[in-house]
Design a protein around this motif. Structure first.
Motif, PDB file in Angstrom:
ATOM      1  N   GLN A   1      -0.949 -12.859   6.635  1.00 26.96           N
ATOM      2  CA  GLN A   1      -1.376 -13.442   5.356  1.00 26.96           C
ATOM      3  C   GLN A   1      -0.330 -13.204   4.275  1.00 26.96           C
ATOM      4  O   GLN A   1      -0.178 -14.008   3.368  1.00 26.96           O
ATOM      5  N   HIS A   2       0.385 -12.110   4.372  1.00 28.43           N
ATOM      6  CA  HIS A   2       1.438 -11.850   3.381  1.00 28.43           C
ATOM      7  C   HIS A   2       2.659 -12.724   3.689  1.00 28.43           C
ATOM      8  O   HIS A   2       3.221 -13.344   2.786  1.00 28.43           O
TER       9      HIS A   2
ATOM     10  N   THR B   1      -3.439 -16.396   0.333  1.00 28.72           N
ATOM     11  CA  THR B   1      -4.492 -16.650  -0.628  1.00 28.72           C
ATOM     12  C   THR B   1      -4.087 -16.153  -2.011  1.00 28.72           C
ATOM     13  O   THR B   1      -4.915 -15.999  -2.890  1.00 28.72           O
TER      14      THR B   1
ATOM     15  N   ARG C   1       0.819  -1.203   0.000  1.00 28.13           N
ATOM     16  CA  ARG C   1       0.000   0.000   0.000  1.00 28.13           C
ATOM     17  C   ARG C   1       0.858   1.260   0.000  1.00 28.13           C
ATOM     18  O   ARG C   1       0.489   2.281  -0.569  1.00 28.13           O
TER      19      ARG C   1
ATOM     20  N   GLN D   1      -0.410 -10.867  -6.517  1.00 30.04           N
ATOM     21  CA  GLN D   1      -0.562 -10.978  -5.053  1.00 30.04           C
ATOM     22  C   GLN D   1       0.207 -12.151  -4.471  1.00 30.04           C
ATOM     23  O   GLN D   1       0.036 -13.300  -4.875  1.00 30.04           O
ATOM     24  N   VAL D   2       1.048 -11.844  -3.515  1.00 26.80           N
ATOM     25  CA  VAL D   2       1.803 -12.865  -2.788  1.00 26.80           C
ATOM     26  C   VAL D   2       1.133 -13.071  -1.443  1.00 26.80           C
ATOM     27  O   VAL D   2       0.764 -12.096  -0.783  1.00 26.80           O
TER      28      VAL D   2
ATOM     29  N   LEU E   1      10.523   4.968   1.071  1.00 26.85           N
ATOM     30  CA  LEU E   1      10.819   4.206  -0.140  1.00 26.85           C
ATOM     31  C   LEU E   1      11.066   5.116  -1.342  1.00 26.85           C
ATOM     32  O   LEU E   1      11.841   4.770  -2.243  1.00 26.85           O
TER      33      LEU E   1
ATOM     34  N   SER F   1       3.498  -3.928   5.177  1.00 24.03           N
ATOM     35  CA  SER F   1       3.674  -4.023   6.623  1.00 24.03           C
ATOM     36  C   SER F   1       4.089  -5.413   7.094  1.00 24.03           C
ATOM     37  O   SER F   1       4.701  -5.563   8.131  1.00 24.03           O
TER      38      SER F   1
ATOM     39  N   GLY G   1       7.400  -1.006   1.333  1.00 24.10           N
ATOM     40  CA  GLY G   1       6.149  -0.324   1.674  1.00 24.10           C
ATOM     41  C   GLY G   1       5.014  -1.275   1.931  1.00 24.10           C
ATOM     42  O   GLY G   1       3.874  -0.998   1.582  1.00 24.10           O
TER      43      GLY G   1
ATOM     44  N   ASN H   1      10.826   0.041   4.852  1.00 26.98           N
ATOM     45  CA  ASN H   1       9.574   0.571   5.378  1.00 26.98           C
ATOM     46  C   ASN H   1       9.905   1.761   6.259  1.00 26.98           C
ATOM     47  O   ASN H   1      10.915   1.760   6.954  1.00 26.98           O
TER      48      ASN H   1
ATOM     49  N   SER I   1       1.345  -6.841  -2.252  1.00 27.02           N
ATOM     50  CA  SER I   1       0.478  -7.264  -1.149  1.00 27.02           C
ATOM     51  C   SER I   1      -0.967  -7.196  -1.626  1.00 27.02           C
ATOM     52  O   SER I   1      -1.273  -6.585  -2.656  1.00 27.02           O
TER      53      SER I   1
END
Ligand SMILES: Cc1cc2nc3c(=O)[nH]c(=O)nc-3n(C[C@H](O)[C@H](O)[C@H](O)COP(=O)(O)OP(=O)(O)OC[C@H]3O[C@@H](n4cnc5c(N)ncnc54)[C@H](O)[C@@H]3O)c2cc1C
Lengths: 308, 249
Positions: free
Chosen positions: A263-264, A244, A201, A240-241, A297, A259, A257, A278, A226
């Motif tokens: 899930q990531h 899911t 994000r 998307q990594v 970044l 967090s 950038g 970050n 993300s």
């Protein structure tokens, strides 16, 4: 004991995930056969016949398999299943789509996303976004499972298995391919790249991803993202990594950038070396990073790109 | 047209699960539970189909212990019309759930069945596909767009290479991906109304299905943990570390 591996391909090229799945099949033991189901896909069968450890390639070349429709492919695999103790596919969106159909029609459960073969009937698989690893034992007559490519090395080539044609045309006649929008990119494929640069994000916009594309091109890297970056429309869904999305385990993963939500992390924490960039030093991504750089970044990515 | 939605009660997605000290399983005692996020997206999609006049009724079903009635009520607060709970121990295997759902489909005759693509606890990603196979019906998995057109449903799917669109003859099974919609929050009056909506409780025996699996859990371990590394002070130091220490560039 014979294992059937269903090849992942686009009718032209055998995908590298299949090479990892063949390694898992070899670890199970016994003979390994590969099924190539597609349309005008002789070249894929030829490539599969060269995989080390494969003794036979079954080729089902028919237009009904052109787009790997789960309804048709599922029927075909079930029609061949009688000869096999194990049926394996890669845990890709294709494998995840058709293989559970095969399992249900054979009246067995599927063992999803296998990451280790303990014994021919016992396997390890991640659960809860990879925060726990389950060892499961199957007493089903045939073991149907998807294999996570990042957990197994790719098999060698140099084999010369015979290729035999199989299967009538299984057309369930209830689904139809309408079209597809494939992302074209000159960069390496995300799941096969040795370096991945991912943005979150914090990138702020799709245009700003150009910074990462430039960096990636300099490094020969693939670019990931993300969920937040995909949801915001910065980049397409196939980047998307995560739990899911796609699983990656490159030699170097550079997280920019983002967090580091659980899930990531589920999709990248097996990477050999992790770099986090970050501006928030409390960001959870730093807890898994080998090298962390607390910085904006927009200042450091151009600098990194120019100094490499 | 009726829409059937299958939902699962799982650990809240913000909670990091613990493993029991004896490695027999994960520890869910006193852990916050919620509707599986993908199931929430499934409920939302069904409710939108009803709001747009495509669907006439939304039925939600869950297989599990009494506690999952909380999630069935939550789905009804989001707009589902009625609920069915099939009583079973928590964590039934996917194939048993698919067999039970197939029986519910036979009774209810929905035009569309919507499920989440995966539950964030077992991460299996298989129940919808199994249900479709048992019913010999088509499936649109990992859906990011669902459009009903006459006797067909057009589903856009998120695949590894991008997006794929398929046309399925109904009745059809759809499993949701993250981008299908953004579920609404239930409003207080709807939460109150949901308490009065019908919720039927059934037993697997009512459907002639035995919940049993030949897949057993041997043990559960923690994954190898990564040690946090070091902070570098500059881009130059980062490049130096990557070149000379990690040797990855
Ligand atoms: C069912 C479910 C499945 C999910 N699956 C996935 C999945 O597969 N993959 C996934 O990634 N997520 C997934 N998520 C979402 C996940 O929970 C997080 O919401 C998401 O990963 C957050 O993305 P992010 O890190 O980019 O955004 P944020 O958490 O908002 O982080 C942005 C970061 O950028 C940093 N930043 C901002 N500006 C700058 C700057 N100028 N310079 C440097 N740093 C900056 C901020 O400090 C912050 O740490 C899933 C969630 C659910 C509920």
């Amino acid at each position: 004991m014979t294992t059937l591996v269903i090849a992942e391909h686009d009718n032209n090229e055998l995908k590298s995930a299949t090479l990892s799945t063949v390694t898992a099949a070899t670890e199970i033991g016994g003979d390994v056969h590969v099924l190539v189901a597609g349309s005008q896909c002789q070249a894929v069968a030829d490539a599969a016949s060269q995989l080390a450890g494969v003794s036979k390639v079954l080729l089902a070349d028919n237009s009904v398999y052109e787009h790997q429709l789960a309804e048709n492919l599922g029927q075909l695999v079930v029609s061949l299943a009688g000869d096999y103790s194990h049926i394996l596919a890669s845990a890709t969106t294709t494998g995840k789509n058709f293989l559970p159909r095969v399992a249900a029609l054979l009246d067995v459960n599927q063992i999803s996303e296998v990451i280790a073969v303990v014994a021919p009937d016992t396997f390890k698989r991640p659960i809860y976004a990879g925060n726990a690893i389950a060892t499961v034992k199957s007493e089903d007559a045939v073991k149907v499972m998807t294999v996570r490519a990042t957990a197994f090395d790719r098999c060698a080539t140099g084999g010369s298995a015979e290729v035999v044609s199989v299967g009538e045309s299984c057309d369930a006649g209830i689904s139809k391919f309408v079209g597809e929008q494939l992302t074209v990119s000159e960069r390496p494929e995300l799941t096969a790249a040795s370096i991945v640069v991912s943005g979150g994000r914090g990138m702020g916009s799709g245009e700003n991803f150009e910074l990462l594309y430039k960096l990636a091109d300099k490094m020969g890297a693939a670019v990931g993202a993300s969920r937040a970056a995909v949801d915001a429309g910065f980049v397409p869904n196939d980047m998307q990594v995560g739990q899911t999305g796609k699983m990656v385990a490159p030699d170097l993963y550079i997280a920019v950038g983002l967090s580091g939500a659980i899930q990531h992390l589920a999709g990248m924490k097996e990477s050999k070396v992790i770099v986090a960039i970050n501006k928030d030093e409390e960001a959870p991504i730093f807890q898994v990073a080998d090298y962390g750089l607390v910085a904006d970044l927009f200042e450091v990515i151009p600098e990194l790109e120019s100094k490499l | 047209m009726k829409v059937l939605v299958a939902i699962k009660r799982v650990i809240d997605y913000n909670v990091k699960v613990r493993v029991k000290a004896d490695n027999s399983d994960v520890d869910l005692a006193n852990v916050k539970m919620a509707m599986n996020p993908f199931c929430e997206i499934a409920v939302e999609e069904a409710v939108r189909l009803k709001e747009s006049g495509v669907a006439s009724e939304v039925v939600v079903v869950s297989v599990g212990s009494k506690s999952c009635e909380e999630q069935i009520r939550a789905a009804m607060a989001l707009g589902a019309d009625r609920g069915i709970r099939i009583d079973a121990e928590d964590g039934p295997d996917s194939l048993s759930v698919a067999k039970l759902l197939a029986k519910v489909v036979e009774q209810e005759q929905p035009g569309l069945v919507i499920l989440g693509k995966q539950a964030i606890d077992s991460d299996n990603n298989q129940t919808g596909q199994m249900l479709a196979a048992l019913l010999n019906r088509p499936q649109g998995t990992f859906a990011s767009e669902v459009k009903v057109e006459g006797e067909q449903v057009i589903v856009t799917r998120e695949i590894d290479g991008g997006l794929q669109t398929v046309a399925l003859d109904m009745p059809a099974i759809v499993t949701t991906d993250l981008r299908l919609n953004e579920p609404r929050y239930a409003k207080l009056p709807d939460i109150m109304k949901a308490k009065r909506k019908p919720l039927e409780v059934k037993a697997p025996a009512d459907y002639g299905v035995t919940v049993a699996s030949k897949l057993s859990l041997v043990s559960v371990e923690l994954p190898a943990t990564r040690q946090a590394g070091i902070k570098v002070a500059s881009v130059d130091e980062l490049i130096d570390k990557l070149r000379n220490e990690a040797k990855v560039i």
